[in-house]
Design a protein around this motif. Structure first.
Motif, PDB file in Angstrom:
ATOM      1  N   LEU A  67       0.826  -1.209   0.000  1.00 31.24           N
ATOM      2  CA  LEU A  67       0.000   0.000   0.000  1.00 31.24           C
ATOM      3  C   LEU A  67       0.863   1.263   0.000  1.00 31.24           C
ATOM      4  O   LEU A  67       0.497   2.264  -0.618  1.00 31.24           O
ATOM      5  CB  LEU A  67      -0.955  -0.019   1.194  1.00 31.24           C
ATOM      6  CG  LEU A  67      -2.022  -1.116   1.145  1.00 31.24           C
ATOM      7  CD1 LEU A  67      -2.830  -1.144   2.430  1.00 31.24           C
ATOM      8  CD2 LEU A  67      -2.929  -0.937  -0.066  1.00 31.24           C
ATOM      9  N   SER A  68       2.008   1.205   0.659  1.00 30.29           N
ATOM     10  CA  SER A  68       2.921   2.353   0.666  1.00 30.29           C
ATOM     11  C   SER A  68       3.504   2.591  -0.720  1.00 30.29           C
ATOM     12  O   SER A  68       3.654   3.740  -1.146  1.00 30.29           O
ATOM     13  CB  SER A  68       4.055   2.135   1.669  1.00 30.29           C
ATOM     14  OG  SER A  68       3.537   2.041   2.965  1.00 30.29           O
ATOM     15  N   ALA A  69       3.827   1.523  -1.436  1.00 25.04           N
ATOM     16  CA  ALA A  69       4.347   1.675  -2.795  1.00 25.04           C
ATOM     17  C   ALA A  69       3.306   2.334  -3.696  1.00 25.04           C
ATOM     18  O   ALA A  69       3.636   3.221  -4.506  1.00 25.04           O
ATOM     19  CB  ALA A  69       4.762   0.310  -3.354  1.00 25.04           C
ATOM     20  N   ILE A  70       2.047   1.937  -3.557  1.00 19.92           N
ATOM     21  CA  ILE A  70       0.975   2.556  -4.333  1.00 19.92           C
ATOM     22  C   ILE A  70       0.850   4.035  -3.972  1.00 19.92           C
ATOM     23  O   ILE A  70       0.713   4.895  -4.849  1.00 19.92           O
ATOM     24  CB  ILE A  70      -0.354   1.804  -4.111  1.00 19.92           C
ATOM     25  CG1 ILE A  70      -0.265   0.414  -4.735  1.00 19.92           C
ATOM     26  CG2 ILE A  70      -1.539   2.585  -4.668  1.00 19.92           C
ATOM     27  CD1 ILE A  70      -1.402  -0.495  -4.373  1.00 19.92           C
ATOM     28  N   GLU A  71       0.922   4.346  -2.681  1.00 20.55           N
ATOM     29  CA  GLU A  71       0.826   5.739  -2.233  1.00 20.55           C
ATOM     30  C   GLU A  71       1.998   6.570  -2.745  1.00 20.55           C
ATOM     31  O   GLU A  71       1.832   7.741  -3.103  1.00 20.55           O
ATOM     32  CB  GLU A  71       0.746   5.801  -0.708  1.00 20.55           C
ATOM     33  CG  GLU A  71       0.634   7.184  -0.137  1.00 20.55           C
ATOM     34  CD  GLU A  71      -0.619   7.936  -0.576  1.00 20.55           C
ATOM     35  OE1 GLU A  71      -0.579   9.178  -0.583  1.00 20.55           O
ATOM     36  OE2 GLU A  71      -1.625   7.295  -0.918  1.00 20.55           O
ATOM     37  N   ILE A  72       3.183   6.002  -2.789  1.00 26.12           N
ATOM     38  CA  ILE A  72       4.358   6.720  -3.299  1.00 26.12           C
ATOM     39  C   ILE A  72       4.177   7.059  -4.774  1.00 26.12           C
ATOM     40  O   ILE A  72       4.459   8.180  -5.212  1.00 26.12           O
ATOM     41  CB  ILE A  72       5.641   5.901  -3.048  1.00 26.12           C
ATOM     42  CG1 ILE A  72       5.980   5.904  -1.558  1.00 26.12           C
ATOM     43  CG2 ILE A  72       6.811   6.436  -3.875  1.00 26.12           C
ATOM     44  CD1 ILE A  72       7.062   4.931  -1.156  1.00 26.12           C
ATOM     45  N   ILE A  73       3.663   6.129  -5.547  1.00 26.32           N
ATOM     46  CA  ILE A  73       3.420   6.378  -6.971  1.00 26.32           C
ATOM     47  C   ILE A  73       2.348   7.451  -7.141  1.00 26.32           C
ATOM     48  O   ILE A  73       2.500   8.397  -7.924  1.00 26.32           O
ATOM     49  CB  ILE A  73       3.033   5.069  -7.693  1.00 26.32           C
ATOM     50  CG1 ILE A  73       4.236   4.122  -7.711  1.00 26.32           C
ATOM     51  CG2 ILE A  73       2.528   5.351  -9.103  1.00 26.32           C
ATOM     52  CD1 ILE A  73       3.894   2.707  -8.123  1.00 26.32           C
ATOM     53  N   ARG A  74       1.248   7.329  -6.392  1.00 25.38           N
ATOM     54  CA  ARG A  74       0.161   8.308  -6.468  1.00 25.38           C
ATOM     55  C   ARG A  74       0.651   9.702  -6.089  1.00 25.38           C
ATOM     56  O   ARG A  74       0.365  10.689  -6.763  1.00 25.38           O
ATOM     57  CB  ARG A  74      -0.997   7.883  -5.574  1.00 25.38           C
ATOM     58  CG  ARG A  74      -2.253   8.737  -5.723  1.00 25.38           C
ATOM     59  CD  ARG A  74      -3.247   8.492  -4.610  1.00 25.38           C
ATOM     60  NE  ARG A  74      -2.784   8.916  -3.317  1.00 25.38           N
ATOM     61  CZ  ARG A  74      -2.715  10.191  -2.909  1.00 25.38           C
ATOM     62  NH1 ARG A  74      -3.062  11.154  -3.711  1.00 25.38           N
ATOM     63  NH2 ARG A  74      -2.291  10.491  -1.696  1.00 25.38           N
ATOM     64  N   SER A  75       1.425   9.781  -5.018  1.00 24.07           N
ATOM     65  CA  SER A  75       1.940  11.072  -4.567  1.00 24.07           C
ATOM     66  C   SER A  75       2.938  11.656  -5.561  1.00 24.07           C
ATOM     67  O   SER A  75       3.002  12.870  -5.726  1.00 24.07           O
ATOM     68  CB  SER A  75       2.602  10.928  -3.192  1.00 24.07           C
ATOM     69  OG  SER A  75       1.636  10.629  -2.223  1.00 24.07           O
ATOM     70  N   SER A  76       3.718  10.810  -6.204  1.00 28.66           N
ATOM     71  CA  SER A  76       4.667  11.291  -7.216  1.00 28.66           C
ATOM     72  C   SER A  76       3.931  11.996  -8.349  1.00 28.66           C
ATOM     73  O   SER A  76       4.338  13.067  -8.801  1.00 28.66           O
ATOM     74  CB  SER A  76       5.486  10.132  -7.787  1.00 28.66           C
ATOM     75  OG  SER A  76       6.279   9.565  -6.792  1.00 28.66           O
ATOM     76  N   VAL A  77       2.840  11.397  -8.792  1.00 35.07           N
ATOM     77  CA  VAL A  77       2.039  12.001  -9.861  1.00 35.07           C
ATOM     78  C   VAL A  77       1.436  13.319  -9.382  1.00 35.07           C
ATOM     79  O   VAL A  77       1.494  14.339 -10.083  1.00 35.07           O
ATOM     80  CB  VAL A  77       0.950  11.017 -10.337  1.00 35.07           C
ATOM     81  CG1 VAL A  77      -0.034  11.688 -11.276  1.00 35.07           C
ATOM     82  CG2 VAL A  77       1.589   9.802 -10.991  1.00 35.07           C
ATOM     83  N   ASN A  78       0.857  13.331  -8.180  1.00 34.58           N
ATOM     84  CA  ASN A  78       0.234  14.546  -7.652  1.00 34.58           C
ATOM     85  C   ASN A  78       1.234  15.678  -7.477  1.00 34.58           C
ATOM     86  O   ASN A  78       0.958  16.820  -7.845  1.00 34.58           O
ATOM     87  CB  ASN A  78      -0.462  14.255  -6.323  1.00 34.58           C
ATOM     88  CG  ASN A  78      -1.720  13.432  -6.493  1.00 34.58           C
ATOM     89  OD1 ASN A  78      -2.244  13.297  -7.596  1.00 34.58           O
ATOM     90  ND2 ASN A  78      -2.194  12.855  -5.410  1.00 34.58           N
ATOM     91  N   VAL A  79       2.387  15.392  -6.893  1.00 29.85           N
ATOM     92  CA  VAL A  79       3.396  16.427  -6.676  1.00 29.85           C
ATOM     93  C   VAL A  79       3.944  16.920  -8.011  1.00 29.85           C
ATOM     94  O   VAL A  79       4.169  18.114  -8.204  1.00 29.85           O
ATOM     95  CB  VAL A  79       4.525  15.928  -5.745  1.00 29.85           C
ATOM     96  CG1 VAL A  79       5.697  16.887  -5.721  1.00 29.85           C
ATOM     97  CG2 VAL A  79       3.980  15.717  -4.335  1.00 29.85           C
ATOM     98  N   GLY A  80       4.127  16.008  -8.957  1.00 32.94           N
ATOM     99  CA  GLY A  80       4.567  16.417 -10.293  1.00 32.94           C
ATOM    100  C   GLY A  80       3.588  17.382 -10.938  1.00 32.94           C
ATOM    101  O   GLY A  80       3.990  18.394 -11.534  1.00 32.94           O
ATOM    102  N   GLN A  81       2.295  17.105 -10.818  1.00 31.55           N
ATOM    103  CA  GLN A  81       1.274  17.997 -11.359  1.00 31.55           C
ATOM    104  C   GLN A  81       1.290  19.343 -10.646  1.00 31.55           C
ATOM    105  O   GLN A  81       1.148  20.390 -11.280  1.00 31.55           O
ATOM    106  CB  GLN A  81      -0.114  17.364 -11.240  1.00 31.55           C
ATOM    107  CG  GLN A  81      -0.340  16.232 -12.201  1.00 31.55           C
ATOM    108  CD  GLN A  81      -1.700  15.579 -12.014  1.00 31.55           C
ATOM    109  OE1 GLN A  81      -2.349  15.735 -10.981  1.00 31.55           O
ATOM    110  NE2 GLN A  81      -2.130  14.821 -13.011  1.00 31.55           N
TER     111      GLN A  81
END
Length: 174
Positions: A67-81
């Motif tokens: 679940l942390s790996a999924i959150e890291i990917i999701r957050s990477s996209v959000n912060v990039g945006q």
């Protein structure tokens, strides 16, 4: 046995890694790998002031890491945006305090690693007298959501992993 071989699984892992890296099963490589497997844990022993962590529920750890790996990917996209598409003045960067029930030093270390690995959040300080975590959030909109997320998605499973207790469905015994 523990005096000379404090971490047998680590020693075995180091030996096997040595053999794989050298791509050889020569006796000299077995000897060097065994020496590495014995000496490295002995030299690293002072780095473990609280001893070895005991995992009470390894499955919960695997679920937490997934679940942390999924959150890291999701957050990477959000912060990039946020960085690419928003004006700098529109970002609401803030510090928040998260009350913690977690007391295990190994659990706190894991929580720190997970929070700092997630883009947009940084573990700033641990306030031991209040059992609070000082957290910096890159774009804060709902402090209560962040506190709830840290406590339920990270702290609860970590307590379950290291202390053997954690969130249970209503009506079940822990």
């Amino acid at each position: 046995m523990k005096r000379w071989l404090p971490s047998p699984l680590l020693s075995l892992g180091l030996l096997l890694t040595w053999l794989l890296l050298n791509q050889s099963a020569e006796p000299a490589h077995w000897l060097l790998g065994a020496a590495l497997g014995i000496i490295a844990p002995l030299l690293a022993r002072p780095l473990l002031p609280h001893g070895h962590a005991r995992l009470r529920r390894p499955r919960a750890l695997l679920r937490l890491l997934w679940l942390s790996a999924i959150e890291i990917i999701r957050s990477s996209v959000n912060v990039g945006q946020l960085i690419l598409l928003r004006k700098p003045g529109a970002v609401n960067s803030q510090f928040i305090r998260v009350p913690l029930d977690l007391r295990s030093p190994h659990g706190l270390a894991l929580l720190s690693c997970l929070i700092n690995s997630t883009p947009g959040t940084v573990w700033v300080d641990l306030l031991p007298e209040r059992h609070e975590l000082l957290l910096h959030v890159f774009d804060l909109h709902d402090e209560a959501w962040w506190i709830d997320t840290i406590k339920t998605s990270y702290e609860g499973p970590i307590i379950e992993v290291f202390e053997g207790s954690g969130p249970t469905p209503e009506g079940e015994k822990a």
